[in-house]
Every structure is written in C-alpha cells, then in structure tokens.
Design a protein around this motif. Structure first.
Motif, mmCIF file in Angstrom:
data_model
loop_
_atom_site.group_PDB
_atom_site.id
_atom_site.type_symbol
_atom_site.label_atom_id
_atom_site.label_comp_id
_atom_site.label_asym_id
_atom_site.label_seq_id
_atom_site.Cartn_x
_atom_site.Cartn_y
_atom_site.Cartn_z
ATOM 1 N N GLU A 193 -6.532 12.489 6.091
ATOM 2 C CA GLU A 193 -5.198 12.775 6.622
ATOM 3 C C GLU A 193 -4.767 11.687 7.614
ATOM 4 O O GLU A 193 -3.600 11.294 7.636
ATOM 5 C CB GLU A 193 -5.161 14.157 7.299
ATOM 6 C CG GLU A 193 -5.315 15.314 6.333
ATOM 7 C CD GLU A 193 -6.739 15.496 5.796
ATOM 8 O OE1 GLU A 193 -7.726 15.100 6.474
ATOM 9 O OE2 GLU A 193 -6.864 16.014 4.669
ATOM 10 N N GLN A 194 -5.698 11.198 8.429
ATOM 11 C CA GLN A 194 -5.373 10.110 9.356
ATOM 12 C C GLN A 194 -5.002 8.839 8.593
ATOM 13 O O GLN A 194 -4.110 8.100 9.016
ATOM 14 C CB GLN A 194 -6.549 9.836 10.291
ATOM 15 C CG GLN A 194 -6.765 10.919 11.321
ATOM 16 C CD GLN A 194 -8.057 10.715 12.090
ATOM 17 O OE1 GLN A 194 -9.093 10.368 11.510
ATOM 18 N NE2 GLN A 194 -7.999 10.928 13.400
ATOM 19 N N ILE A 195 -5.668 8.593 7.489
ATOM 20 C CA ILE A 195 -5.363 7.418 6.666
ATOM 21 C C ILE A 195 -3.962 7.542 6.080
ATOM 22 O O ILE A 195 -3.195 6.573 6.081
ATOM 23 C CB ILE A 195 -6.423 7.229 5.558
ATOM 24 C CG1 ILE A 195 -7.813 7.019 6.163
ATOM 25 C CG2 ILE A 195 -6.039 6.095 4.618
ATOM 26 C CD1 ILE A 195 -7.927 5.855 7.120
ATOM 27 N N VAL A 196 -3.613 8.721 5.593
ATOM 28 C CA VAL A 196 -2.259 8.942 5.060
ATOM 29 C C VAL A 196 -1.229 8.666 6.151
ATOM 30 O O VAL A 196 -0.229 7.970 5.916
ATOM 31 C CB VAL A 196 -2.109 10.378 4.502
ATOM 32 C CG1 VAL A 196 -0.647 10.704 4.218
ATOM 33 C CG2 VAL A 196 -2.953 10.555 3.248
ATOM 34 N N GLN A 197 -1.456 9.176 7.355
ATOM 35 C CA GLN A 197 -0.531 8.954 8.468
ATOM 36 C C GLN A 197 -0.428 7.472 8.823
ATOM 37 O O GLN A 197 0.664 6.964 9.108
ATOM 38 C CB GLN A 197 -0.957 9.775 9.686
ATOM 39 C CG GLN A 197 -0.807 11.257 9.478
ATOM 40 C CD GLN A 197 -1.479 12.074 10.581
ATOM 41 O OE1 GLN A 197 -2.047 11.529 11.530
ATOM 42 N NE2 GLN A 197 -1.426 13.388 10.442
ATOM 43 N N LYS A 223 2.678 2.453 8.842
ATOM 44 C CA LYS A 223 2.785 1.035 8.503
ATOM 45 C C LYS A 223 4.002 0.764 7.621
ATOM 46 O O LYS A 223 4.620 -0.293 7.709
ATOM 47 C CB LYS A 223 1.511 0.522 7.827
ATOM 48 C CG LYS A 223 0.376 0.298 8.793
ATOM 49 C CD LYS A 223 0.749 -0.755 9.800
ATOM 50 C CE LYS A 223 -0.289 -0.988 10.845
ATOM 51 N NZ LYS A 223 0.155 -1.912 11.885
ATOM 52 N N ALA A 224 4.348 1.717 6.770
ATOM 53 C CA ALA A 224 5.516 1.549 5.897
ATOM 54 C C ALA A 224 6.811 1.473 6.706
ATOM 55 O O ALA A 224 7.784 0.859 6.256
ATOM 56 C CB ALA A 224 5.588 2.690 4.893
ATOM 57 N N GLN A 225 6.820 2.057 7.900
ATOM 58 C CA GLN A 225 8.005 2.048 8.760
ATOM 59 C C GLN A 225 7.992 0.934 9.803
ATOM 60 O O GLN A 225 8.978 0.708 10.480
ATOM 61 C CB GLN A 225 8.138 3.405 9.474
ATOM 62 C CG GLN A 225 8.210 4.591 8.544
ATOM 63 C CD GLN A 225 9.339 4.493 7.540
ATOM 64 O OE1 GLN A 225 10.456 4.143 7.895
ATOM 65 N NE2 GLN A 225 9.041 4.760 6.278
ATOM 66 N N ILE A 260 0.863 -1.177 0.000
ATOM 67 C CA ILE A 260 0.000 0.000 0.000
ATOM 68 C C ILE A 260 0.901 1.228 0.000
ATOM 69 O O ILE A 260 2.019 1.189 0.538
ATOM 70 C CB ILE A 260 -0.954 -0.009 1.222
ATOM 71 C CG1 ILE A 260 -2.069 1.012 1.048
ATOM 72 C CG2 ILE A 260 -0.194 0.185 2.516
ATOM 73 C CD1 ILE A 260 -3.226 0.836 2.012
ATOM 74 N N ASN A 261 0.458 2.292 -0.630
ATOM 75 C CA ASN A 261 1.230 3.527 -0.617
ATOM 76 C C ASN A 261 0.294 4.706 -0.419
ATOM 77 O O ASN A 261 -0.931 4.554 -0.423
ATOM 78 C CB ASN A 261 2.080 3.657 -1.893
ATOM 79 C CG ASN A 261 1.236 3.591 -3.138
ATOM 80 O OD1 ASN A 261 0.303 4.368 -3.292
ATOM 81 N ND2 ASN A 261 1.548 2.662 -4.019
ATOM 82 N N VAL A 267 3.095 -6.266 7.839
ATOM 83 C CA VAL A 267 3.075 -6.204 6.380
ATOM 84 C C VAL A 267 1.646 -5.839 5.994
ATOM 85 O O VAL A 267 0.717 -6.591 6.280
ATOM 86 C CB VAL A 267 3.437 -7.573 5.752
ATOM 87 C CG1 VAL A 267 3.346 -7.521 4.235
ATOM 88 C CG2 VAL A 267 4.814 -8.039 6.198
ATOM 89 N N LEU A 268 1.445 -4.675 5.383
ATOM 90 C CA LEU A 268 0.131 -4.220 4.950
ATOM 91 C C LEU A 268 0.120 -4.169 3.430
ATOM 92 O O LEU A 268 0.956 -3.490 2.833
ATOM 93 C CB LEU A 268 -0.194 -2.843 5.529
ATOM 94 C CG LEU A 268 -1.506 -2.182 5.078
ATOM 95 C CD1 LEU A 268 -2.713 -3.053 5.429
ATOM 96 C CD2 LEU A 268 -1.635 -0.800 5.694
#
Length: 184
Positions: free
Chosen positions: A47-51, A56-58, A17-18, A63-64
């Motif tokens: 904005e909360q979804i972006v955060q 999750k990427a970090q 996901i990105n 693994v998402l």
C-alpha cells in the motif's frame, strides 16, 4: 496492450511507472543485493508503494520510470530524475536494477545514458548529480564511464550491515555529457 515506450535504446526502454507496477516494485525491494546497493533500510508495504507511485505521478519536479527489457517487456529496474530545478538547471539521478539476475548486462548503463540524454537534451538541464555508496564499485565504474566526476565524500553516511559506509557525490555537466557521447 503494448507498453508505452517513452525513451528507447538497444536493450531497454524506459516507460512511466503506474499503479499496476506496485506488485513488481514491492517485491524488488526485498532482493537482498538490491537493498544493499541502494542502501534501503526500511521495510515497505504494498500500500505504501502504491501511494509512492501515485505521489510521484503528481510531482512535477521528478520523473520516475521503469526500465524494461526491450524484447520481453520485463521490468528490470527503475530510474528517476528528481529535485528538477528549472531555474538553476540541475537535478539528481538515481537508478536501481531491481533484480540481481539482470545486473551486469549493460541495462543500467543504457538506461542512464537514455535519461541523461533526456535531462540534458529535452529538459535543458546543466548539471545532474548522484550519490553512490563506496562499496558499490560496479556502479562507480559505470558512472565514471558515463562521464560523472567525483565531487566529494560524505564520510560514514550510511550504516548498513553492522558498519558505516561513505557516500560518494558525483556529477556530470551538460558539456561533459555532450563531449563524451559526441552530441552536438
């Protein structure tokens, strides 16, 4: 630009996901059937979804992935392994087909099989667990078909739609997955 295909099946593939997925992911949180099946109670901003996606990427313990239709590249859901514990070799798995149009088409079953195979065959996990609400009989059937066993019930764990509902804890061991899916 062609989408990255991390894990690929017959009907779907799984990809990271990105941040560009934030709009689709945000909208999917407001499908009423998806909200009920996942027990989603809170509202979220874009904005909360972006955060969330950035966090999750970090996160090395999870693994998402997006579940995308193989032929069209349309995102139909998301799936995750979380709380990955390399010492004890266990994790939890969760999945959501994020649009009721795509439910009942086998996408979730295939996505689960792909990620379980990755968890057991690449991450060397021994046990993967999940929770499912008692009213989600379709999901319970799929999980049992994949080889998950019921371990217990968390009584009246979720308050949703004016009533309390049980949460069922299920798990599958690596040996059970290999036996059912005939892997070496």
């Amino acid at each position: 630009m062609k989408a990255v295909r991390f894990l690929e099946g017959q009907k779907v593939y799984l990809r990271p996901i990105n941040v560009e997925d934030a709009g689709w992911y945000f909208e999917s949180l407001y499908d009423s059937e998806v909200r009920k099946l996942t027990g989603t109670q809170k509202h979220h901003t874009k904005e909360q979804i972006v955060q969330y996606i950035e966090r999750k990427a970090q996160d090395e313990s999870s693994v998402l992935l997006v579940i995308a239709e193989r032929e069209t590249d349309i995102p139909v859901g998301d799936i995750a392994l979380g709380s990955i514990d390399p010492m004890n070799r266990n994790a939890y798995i969760r999945i959501a087909i994020n649009n009721s149009t795509y439910m009942g088409m086998g996408y979730g079953t295939e996505a689960m099989r792909l990620l379980l195979n990755y968890g057991f065959g690449v991450l060397n996990l021994h046990r993967i667990e999940l929770n499912v609400y008692s009213y989600n009989q379709r999901a319970i059937h799929v999980y049992e078909k994949l080889g998950f066993k019921r371990e217990g019930v968390q009584r009246e764990m979720l308050f949703y739609d004016h009533a309390y509902h049980d949460s069922i804890l299920m798990s599958i061991l690596e040996s059970e997955f290999r036996a059912i899916h005939q892997l070496n």
